[in-house]
Design a protein around this motif. Structure first.
Motif, PDB file in Angstrom:
ATOM      1  N   LEU A 124     -74.652 -88.523  -7.844  1.00  0.00           N
ATOM      2  CA  LEU A 124     -74.603 -89.696  -6.973  1.00  0.00           C
ATOM      3  C   LEU A 124     -75.655 -90.722  -7.650  1.00  0.00           C
ATOM      4  CD1 LEU A 124     -74.498 -88.376  -3.477  1.00  0.00           C
ATOM      5  CD2 LEU A 124     -72.941 -89.905  -4.576  1.00  0.00           C
ATOM      6  N   ARG A 125     -76.913 -90.078  -7.886  1.00  0.00           N
ATOM      7  CA  ARG A 125     -77.794 -90.959  -8.463  1.00  0.00           C
ATOM      8  C   ARG A 125     -77.376 -91.701  -9.625  1.00  0.00           C
ATOM      9  NH1 ARG A 125     -81.663 -87.363  -8.798  1.00  0.00           N
ATOM     10  NH2 ARG A 125     -82.384 -87.777  -6.643  1.00  0.00           N
ATOM     11  N   GLU A 126     -76.798 -90.893 -10.511  1.00  0.00           N
ATOM     12  CA  GLU A 126     -76.064 -91.390 -11.696  1.00  0.00           C
ATOM     13  C   GLU A 126     -75.161 -92.605 -11.600  1.00  0.00           C
ATOM     14  OE1 GLU A 126     -77.245 -90.820 -14.604  1.00  0.00           O
ATOM     15  OE2 GLU A 126     -75.957 -92.005 -16.031  1.00  0.00           O
ATOM     16  N   LYS A 127     -74.218 -92.275 -10.667  1.00  0.00           N
ATOM     17  CA  LYS A 127     -73.255 -93.376 -10.359  1.00  0.00           C
ATOM     18  C   LYS A 127     -74.117 -94.741  -9.853  1.00  0.00           C
ATOM     19  CE  LYS A 127     -69.036 -90.540  -9.050  1.00  0.00           C
ATOM     20  NZ  LYS A 127     -68.093 -90.216  -8.121  1.00  0.00           N
ATOM     21  N   ILE A 128     -74.944 -94.436  -8.873  1.00  0.00           N
ATOM     22  CA  ILE A 128     -75.703 -95.761  -8.477  1.00  0.00           C
ATOM     23  C   ILE A 128     -76.533 -96.406  -9.498  1.00  0.00           C
ATOM     24  CG2 ILE A 128     -77.631 -96.223  -6.951  1.00  0.00           C
ATOM     25  CD1 ILE A 128     -76.663 -93.863  -4.913  1.00  0.00           C
ATOM     26  N   LYS A 129     -77.080 -95.563 -10.107  1.00  0.00           N
ATOM     27  CA  LYS A 129     -77.771 -96.097 -11.581  1.00  0.00           C
ATOM     28  C   LYS A 129     -76.772 -96.765 -12.405  1.00  0.00           C
ATOM     29  CE  LYS A 129     -80.818 -94.554 -15.150  1.00  0.00           C
ATOM     30  NZ  LYS A 129     -81.575 -93.439 -15.857  1.00  0.00           N
ATOM     31  N   ASN A 130     -75.622 -96.151 -12.693  1.00  0.00           N
ATOM     32  CA  ASN A 130     -74.782 -96.921 -13.585  1.00  0.00           C
ATOM     33  C   ASN A 130     -74.258 -98.325 -13.084  1.00  0.00           C
ATOM     34  OD1 ASN A 130     -74.757 -94.886 -15.408  1.00  0.00           O
ATOM     35  ND2 ASN A 130     -73.177 -93.864 -14.737  1.00  0.00           N
ATOM     36  N   MET A 131     -74.079 -98.292 -11.614  1.00  0.00           N
ATOM     37  CA  MET A 131     -73.624 -99.540 -11.184  1.00  0.00           C
ATOM     38  C   MET A 131     -74.881-100.446 -10.758  1.00  0.00           C
ATOM     39  SD  MET A 131     -71.178 -98.401  -7.655  1.00  0.00           S
ATOM     40  CE  MET A 131     -70.662 -99.824  -7.599  1.00  0.00           C
ATOM     41  N   GLU A 132     -76.203-100.113 -10.694  1.00  0.00           N
ATOM     42  CA  GLU A 132     -77.254-100.843 -10.876  1.00  0.00           C
ATOM     43  C   GLU A 132     -77.416-101.372 -12.244  1.00  0.00           C
ATOM     44  OE1 GLU A 132     -79.962 -98.993  -7.541  1.00  0.00           O
ATOM     45  OE2 GLU A 132     -80.373 -98.380  -9.489  1.00  0.00           O
TER      46      GLU A 132
END
Length: 887
Positions: A209-217
């Motif tokens: 989840l963190r990776e997805k959020i990070k990618n979108m950020e």
């Protein structure tokens, strides 16, 4: 591995102008000849990690590490910083760059990250790194110097050495403690690891989840970053030009720094020329004074010879006057006797008037005439014998004088040979004593005591570092190089002052010192610069392990242009009959020097007072030859002394014979004169008898009284003449002794004129060399310094104009403060920024098409799961912290 050194860069440090060394991950070996700079690398590491200059045992202060002729020194050390033991990897990254700069007045230390950005500069920051990696350069167990290693290696066998090292570093105690601790930590670590494994699946989901959020950020950040990069790109063109301007300014400054060095060489040669001109004038004045003194000596010699001639002339005149006085006195005595006989005869005449008496007188006259003739023949014969013996006596006296002169010359030669043998025997014990005697030994001990003060230990004396290809050239090479064999070589002016202090300490105040660059390789002399002859040069018969020694002999002694020949006639042919190109001097094997300067041809005899043949290796053979020669001369002296005694005995016998003949001749002359007087008296008596007159004897008696008075006066005159003759003889002997002493002293004083003329020639050659070197550096200043600086200044002006244009364009896009707030553009070139912007644009387009979820939904789900495992993580983290503290 963290803490290992991967690269070392040195600039203007000790003997290194620019050095880059890449080091491997394991053991590294650095090899090279003595003096090539191996220890300098280890010293640089010690200095970089904060070691004091004195503790390195190589210098007294940090500025002494700066290479001669440079204004600064730099040390850059790259330290690996990746792995478990990395030091602040979030700050420095995988590499720590340690840079140490040293100038004449200060030193600084800078710590940089893997990108070359400055991170810290305080000494405490460096100490943190040293303590973290256990780099203690002053601990001999970390870095062992040559002296410490020598002390360590001399202690016991290998096992004892290892025990010493293991205990000295407390490794034994630490090892035992670590074994126990490691067992407990392993047990606790296994328990905590099992607990941590139970939450790993949830952590993986959370990470996704963190990776997805990070990618979108990250997509949002990419767009923002593109805008920022455009601003940076505009200003990077400005900063790029600024960097070029700065580099050009540094380059221009370095070029300008060459001006003082070049000017210093010019000024130094000018000062040397002034000193050499003074010395040349002084030497020339010495030569002139020697010439004047020679003329004065010649005049004094002529005056002394004239005085001796006058004394001899006076003596001979007094001897003649004495002889005349004696002769006159004898005549006067004879006349008195004649008068006495006349008075007696006159009285007898009165009593004898008969014819028988007249007949008897005639008979007496005939007998007297016969006796006179016989006496005259005896006088002539005795004079001839006396002259013959006198001539033989003069020959013996001359032979005695020749024998005495030969004995004196032989004794002088024996003293010289004994002096040479003492020198050779001393050289058998220590070769160095041939080039300065005991003083040079004391000087070398002083140099050894003060070795740490020198930047580079001196080389010398030069003669001790040379070997001859053949002993047959030892005399010629010694005459050619002379005092240059006694000289010492240093690398800088500071070392020359230290060596001068060592000379004063060793009572060797006139030591000859030559300053030369030890880093200069062996000079390569082209064939067209050598004399075009088949005879060897001095350089070709010399060998040395040290190239600096040979370079000095070439630069100062011109040994590559000095030719060696076997004998005198061949030397004249080579020096004068053929115009050989690049030929300076010709030396014969027995030391004669021949050279031609223009139309003037000069031949100088060898200096007999010098210690020739100091480079000869067969000392025992030479000592044996000298002993044999001394024994032969001593035997000849003994024979001459014996012959002189025989000649002295013959001289005494001849002198006795001459005196005997002289006495006989004088007696015979007196007898002849007496008979002549008797004959005259007899003739007078006969004449008086013929006139039959009675003669009055009163006048004869008066004349006899007057003669007796005159005889007394004449004896007084002869006594005065005897006194004058004795004084004249004494004066003649004194003048001859003064003349001999004067000739001996004049020969001693005038014997050094050749040495003074040789010194004058050396000074003239040095002056010419200094003039050439000054002209060379003036040409370098004009063509290679000032011209290059002018071009650099022109490029600097062009860059400033370009910078103004770029600055105007960048200011339109954004201000410089905005760029600084964005982190600046350090470490990036305009080309790199342009490429990066293009990549980000492509990536932005790709990332925008990948995700369909809302970033807010993903963040809510992430927070829910994060709170769930947070409590477990805190519990397990407490356990892990305790384990980490224990480990």
């Amino acid at each position: 591995m963290a803490g290992t050194i991967s690269r070392v860069r040195l600039e203007n440090f000790m003997c290194h102008s620019s050095l880059h060394i890449e080091l491997g991950d394991h053991v590294n070996f650095i090899t090279g000849q003595n003096g090539s700079g191996k220890s300098a690398i280890l010293t640089a590491l010690c200095v970089a990690f904060g070691c004091r200059a004195k503790n390195t045992q190589r210098a007294a202060s940090l500025k002494d590490f700066i290479k001669t002729g440079c204004s600064y020194a730099a040390i850059v050390v790259d330290i690996n910083n990746h792995g478990e033991d990395a030091f602040k990897p979030e700050v420095y990254g995988n590499l720590i760059i340690l840079e140490r700069r040293i100038s004449e007045s200060s030193s600084s230390t800078v710590l940089k990250d893997q990108h070359g950005r400055k991170v810290a500069h305080r000494k405490d920051d460096l100490n943190e790194i040293i303590e973290h990696f256990n780099i203690d350069v002053e601990n001999p167990c970390v870095i062992m110097s040559q002296d410490k290693s020598r002390e360590f290696l001399h202690s016991g066998n290998d096992r004892d050495k290892f025990k010493f090292f293991f205990k000295a570093t407390l490794l034994q105690q630490v090892n035992d403690l670590l074994v126990t601790i490691k067992e407990h930590l392993n047990n606790a670590d296994s328990i905590v690891e099992d607990l941590e494994k139970s939450i790993r699946p949830v952590l993986r989901e959370l990470d996704e989840l963190r990776e997805k959020i990070k990618n979108m950020e990250h997509i949002e950040e990419i767009a923002h970053e593109i805008e920022n990069l455009k601003k940076k790109l505009a200003w990077s063109w400005v900063y790029d030009v600024d960097k070029q301007i700065e580099e050009q300014a540094v380059k221009l400054q370095k070029l300008k720094e060459r001006i003082p060095a070049c000017q210093e060489r010019i000024d130094r040669n000018a000062a040397i020329m002034v000193e050499l001109r003074k010395e040349f004038i002084e030497k020339k004045e010495n030569v002139r004074s020697f010439v004047e003194k020679t003329q004065e000596v010649r005049r004094m010699k002529e005056k002394l010879e004239h005085d001796i001639g006058e004394a001899v002339k006076l003596k001979m005149e007094l001897e003649k006057e004495h002889a005349r006085g004696t002769q006159v006195l004898n005549k006067m005595n004879n006349r008195v006797k004649q008068l006495q006989a006349q008075v007696h005869d006159f009285k007898l005449q009165r009593m004898q008037e008969t014819q028988d008496e007249a007949s008897q007188i005639e008979q007496d006259m005939q007998e007297l005439q016969q006796e006179i003739n016989s006496a005259h023949l005896n006088v002539t014969r005795l004079k001839e014998e006396e002259n013959k013996l006198s001539e033989e006596l003069r020959g013996i006296i001359k032979a005695i004088g020749d024998v005495e002169k030969e004995v004196d010359e032989g004794a002088t030669r024996i003293r010289y040979l004994k002096s040479q043998m003492r020198d050779l025997q001393q050289r058998q014990g220590n070769k160095v004593t041939a080039f300065g005697g005991d003083r040079v030994l004391q000087l070398m001990r002083s140099i050894e005591r003060n070795c740490s003060r020198f930047k580079i230990p001196p080389i010398g004396p030069i003669g001790a570092h040379l070997q001859l290809a053949s002993d047959s050239w030892s005399v010629a090479v010694d005459c050619a190089l002379g005092r240059l064999l006694d000289a010492f070589i240093v690398s800088c002016h500071k070392d020359s002052l230290i060596l001068r202090d060592c000379g004063k300490e060793a009572n060797y105040r006139n030591v000859q010192i030559i300053i030369y660059d030890f880093a200069e390789p062996l000079l390569d002399i082209p064939a067209h610069s050598l004399p075009s002859t088949t005879h060897p040069t001095i350089l070709s018969v010399l060998h040395s392990e040290n190239p600096t020694v040979l370079n000095v002999l070439v630069d100062l002694g011109h040994v590559e242009r000095q030719v060696l020949v076997k004998d005198y006639e061949v030397g004249k042919s080579v020096a004068f009959d053929h115009r050989i190109q690049n030929l300076k001097d010709v030396y014969t094997s027995d030391g004669y020097k021949m050279f031609s300067r223009g139309s003037v041809q000069t031949i100088l005899p060898p200096n007999r007072k010098g210690r020739a043949g100091r480079l000869c290796t067969s000392l025992g053979e030479r000592i044996a030859e000298m002993e044999k020669e001394a024994t032969g001369i001593d035997q000849i002296i003994k024979e001459r002394v014996g012959w002189g005694k025989e000649l002295g005995s013959e001289r005494k016998d001849l002198e006795d014979k001459v005196k005997t003949l002289k006495r006989k001749r004088e007696d015979e002359e007196w007898r002849l004169e007496h008979k002549k007087v008797q004959l005259d008296d007899t003739k007078r008596i006969s004449a008086n008898n013929s006139h039959e007159t009675v003669v009055d004897t009163t006048e004869l008696e008066a004349e006899m009284m007057q003669l007796q008075e005159d005889i007394m006066n004449r004896k007084l005159v002869l006594q005065k003449i005897d006194v004058k003759l004795t004084g004249a003889l004494q004066d003649e002997n004194n003048r001859r002794a003064s003349y001999k002493d004067f000739i001996d002293s004049a020969n001693v004083e005038m014997g050094s004129i050749n040495e003074v003329e040789h010194e004058l020639q050396i000074v003239e050659e040095k002056l010419h060399a200094a003039q050439q070197e000054k002209a060379h550096y003036e040409d370098v200043m004009e063509k290679k310094v000032l011209a290059v600086i002018k071009n650099a200044e022109s490029e600097y002006t062009d860059l400033q104009q370009l910078r103004q244009e770029n600055y105007k364009k960048a200011s339109i896009i954004c201000s410089e403060n905005e760029v600084e707030a964005l982190g600046g553009v350090a470490g990036s070139t305009p080309e790199q920024l342009s490429a990066h912007i293009n990549k980000l644009k492509q990536r932005f387009q790709q990332e925008s098409r990948r995700y369909t979820e809302s970033i807010d939904d993903l963040r809510a789900l992430h927070n829910k799961k994060e709170r769930k495992i947070l409590r477990k993580q805190q519990m397990y983290a407490g356990f892990r912290d305790k384990l980490n503290v224990s480990s």
